[in-house]
Design a protein around this motif. Sequence first.
Motif, PDB file in Angstrom:
ATOM      1  N   TYR A 205      75.028   1.082  27.284  1.00 29.25           N
ATOM      2  CA  TYR A 205      75.512  -0.254  26.948  1.00 29.25           C
ATOM      3  C   TYR A 205      74.370  -1.248  26.748  1.00 29.25           C
ATOM      4  O   TYR A 205      74.522  -2.438  26.997  1.00 29.25           O
ATOM      5  N   ARG A 206      73.261  -0.763  26.218  1.00 31.90           N
ATOM      6  CA  ARG A 206      72.100  -1.635  26.004  1.00 31.90           C
ATOM      7  C   ARG A 206      72.415  -2.771  25.028  1.00 31.90           C
ATOM      8  O   ARG A 206      71.762  -3.814  25.052  1.00 31.90           O
ATOM      9  N   ASP A 207      73.405  -2.575  24.181  1.00 31.58           N
ATOM     10  CA  ASP A 207      73.731  -3.603  23.186  1.00 31.58           C
ATOM     11  C   ASP A 207      74.717  -4.633  23.701  1.00 31.58           C
ATOM     12  O   ASP A 207      75.048  -5.585  22.988  1.00 31.58           O
ATOM     13  N   ARG A 208      75.181  -4.495  24.935  1.00 33.12           N
ATOM     14  CA  ARG A 208      76.150  -5.446  25.486  1.00 33.12           C
ATOM     15  C   ARG A 208      75.422  -6.596  26.171  1.00 33.12           C
ATOM     16  O   ARG A 208      74.377  -6.422  26.801  1.00 33.12           O
ATOM     17  N   ARG A 209      75.988  -7.796  26.058  1.00 29.72           N
ATOM     18  CA  ARG A 209      75.312  -8.969  26.611  1.00 29.72           C
ATOM     19  C   ARG A 209      75.198  -8.905  28.130  1.00 29.72           C
ATOM     20  O   ARG A 209      74.337  -9.551  28.714  1.00 29.72           O
ATOM     21  N   GLU A 210      76.052  -8.133  28.816  1.00 30.17           N
ATOM     22  CA  GLU A 210      75.983  -8.032  30.277  1.00 30.17           C
ATOM     23  C   GLU A 210      74.925  -7.041  30.755  1.00 30.17           C
ATOM     24  O   GLU A 210      74.668  -6.936  31.960  1.00 30.17           O
ATOM     25  N   TYR A 211      74.313  -6.300  29.807  1.00 31.46           N
ATOM     26  CA  TYR A 211      73.420  -5.201  30.181  1.00 31.46           C
ATOM     27  C   TYR A 211      72.276  -5.646  31.088  1.00 31.46           C
ATOM     28  O   TYR A 211      72.031  -5.058  32.143  1.00 31.46           O
ATOM     29  N   ARG A 212      71.547  -6.698  30.709  1.00 30.21           N
ATOM     30  CA  ARG A 212      70.370  -7.105  31.485  1.00 30.21           C
ATOM     31  C   ARG A 212      70.750  -7.571  32.892  1.00 30.21           C
ATOM     32  O   ARG A 212      70.036  -7.296  33.858  1.00 30.21           O
ATOM     33  N   LEU A 213      71.861  -8.269  33.005  1.00 25.29           N
ATOM     34  CA  LEU A 213      72.280  -8.731  34.326  1.00 25.29           C
ATOM     35  C   LEU A 213      72.630  -7.554  35.228  1.00 25.29           C
ATOM     36  O   LEU A 213      72.232  -7.519  36.398  1.00 25.29           O
ATOM     37  N   TRP A 214      73.346  -6.572  34.691  1.00 22.43           N
ATOM     38  CA  TRP A 214      73.712  -5.424  35.521  1.00 22.43           C
ATOM     39  C   TRP A 214      72.525  -4.501  35.778  1.00 22.43           C
ATOM     40  O   TRP A 214      72.479  -3.826  36.802  1.00 22.43           O
ATOM     41  N   LYS A 215      71.565  -4.504  34.891  1.00 22.13           N
ATOM     42  CA  LYS A 215      70.348  -3.732  35.152  1.00 22.13           C
ATOM     43  C   LYS A 215      69.602  -4.330  36.342  1.00 22.13           C
ATOM     44  O   LYS A 215      69.170  -3.612  37.253  1.00 22.13           O
ATOM     45  N   ALA A 216      69.463  -5.661  36.358  1.00 21.23           N
ATOM     46  CA  ALA A 216      68.795  -6.329  37.476  1.00 21.23           C
ATOM     47  C   ALA A 216      69.620  -6.203  38.753  1.00 21.23           C
ATOM     48  O   ALA A 216      69.074  -6.022  39.843  1.00 21.23           O
ATOM     49  N   THR A 217      70.942  -6.290  38.622  1.00 21.81           N
ATOM     50  CA  THR A 217      71.808  -6.239  39.796  1.00 21.81           C
ATOM     51  C   THR A 217      71.828  -4.855  40.424  1.00 21.81           C
ATOM     52  O   THR A 217      71.750  -4.713  41.654  1.00 21.81           O
ATOM     53  N   SER A 218      71.930  -3.824  39.608  1.00 18.03           N
ATOM     54  CA  SER A 218      72.087  -2.466  40.130  1.00 18.03           C
ATOM     55  C   SER A 218      70.769  -1.764  40.424  1.00 18.03           C
ATOM     56  O   SER A 218      70.723  -0.837  41.235  1.00 18.03           O
ATOM     57  N   GLN A 219      69.676  -2.214  39.767  1.00 20.25           N
ATOM     58  CA  GLN A 219      68.401  -1.521  39.934  1.00 20.25           C
ATOM     59  C   GLN A 219      67.329  -2.375  40.598  1.00 20.25           C
ATOM     60  O   GLN A 219      66.255  -1.884  40.925  1.00 20.25           O
ATOM     61  N   GLY A 220      67.612  -3.666  40.790  1.00 19.26           N
ATOM     62  CA  GLY A 220      66.641  -4.544  41.421  1.00 19.26           C
ATOM     63  C   GLY A 220      65.642  -5.095  40.422  1.00 19.26           C
ATOM     64  O   GLY A 220      65.647  -4.760  39.241  1.00 19.26           O
ATOM     65  N   GLY A 221      64.764  -5.944  40.910  1.00 22.16           N
ATOM     66  CA  GLY A 221      63.764  -6.558  40.046  1.00 22.16           C
ATOM     67  C   GLY A 221      63.545  -8.004  40.436  1.00 22.16           C
ATOM     68  O   GLY A 221      64.204  -8.527  41.346  1.00 22.16           O
ATOM     69  N   PRO A 222      62.626  -8.677  39.774  1.00 25.50           N
ATOM     70  CA  PRO A 222      62.322 -10.071  40.115  1.00 25.50           C
ATOM     71  C   PRO A 222      63.481 -10.995  39.788  1.00 25.50           C
ATOM     72  O   PRO A 222      64.312 -10.702  38.923  1.00 25.50           O
TER      73      PRO A 222
END
Length: 295
Positions: A205-222
Amino acid sequence: MTESAPEAAPVRPTSKVPVSIRLRLARAAVQVIADDAGVRMLHIKGAATDPALHPTPRYGSDVDALVDPHRIPALHSALLTQGWRLYSTFRFGSSFEHAQTYAHDTWGYFDLHRRFPGIGLSDQQAFEQLWLDHTRRESAGIPFAAPSLDAQSVILVLNSARGKGGLPRSWSELDDDAQARARSLVARLHAEVAFAAAEGDLERYRDRREYRLWKATSQGGPRVAEWWGRVIAQPNLPGRLRVVAQAPLVNTDRLARRLGHAPSRAEVVREFFARAGVGLRETAAMITRPFRRQR
């Protein structure tokens, strides 16, 4: 509900009543208030979860309920009348601005949800969809509504995605038919991206607008990556501008709890510049990281 939370000290009930009993009574107390105010709500998580999914009750530390969005102002007023106080607001509650927390000296905490993170339908549409097949249970003799068993299965998966824990054990114990029904509900709720995050299949789902938020939420990051994800996840320009404007603001709810008193203007200013410094360092690290890898 956009008002700031008043100064609220952490709740430490002095009663010797076991936590499991106190939470049953707290759930009943909140339900009575909602019934008197004519407000529909669906109890979620903790002991509200069907025993078929959690044979051993998990009480948690508070009461959680998804509330009819149109009736949140009525329930808010009713809670304050009955001795509850606002502890943290939607605005500062989480990256998803999904819940507002209330505190009571006897009952502890109540998380009033206007949405559940990961569900893409509008708040009202999502509530009505989940209300359609709701089940009935009871706590301390007081009946309450809970989502259907299929909906509870989905909610457990979405909650696990936020906790970076992968799929919960309850999912693997469902038979093929139950999993198929749950996946159908995921599609109706437009919750595919968050569900994929729990499954470890987020890259689909890299093309979905929610992708970056869920990537940070589920995998961590700054935090900078999380805030950027929040901006991109907004469905329209006004929403993105609102999040951009909110990003540098101090979470006065959290600061008040940390300090033990309502922060002064000077304390808010100091926190603002401290946040700005952290943000600049994180941004610099994100920009230079690819160059460091090439060395």
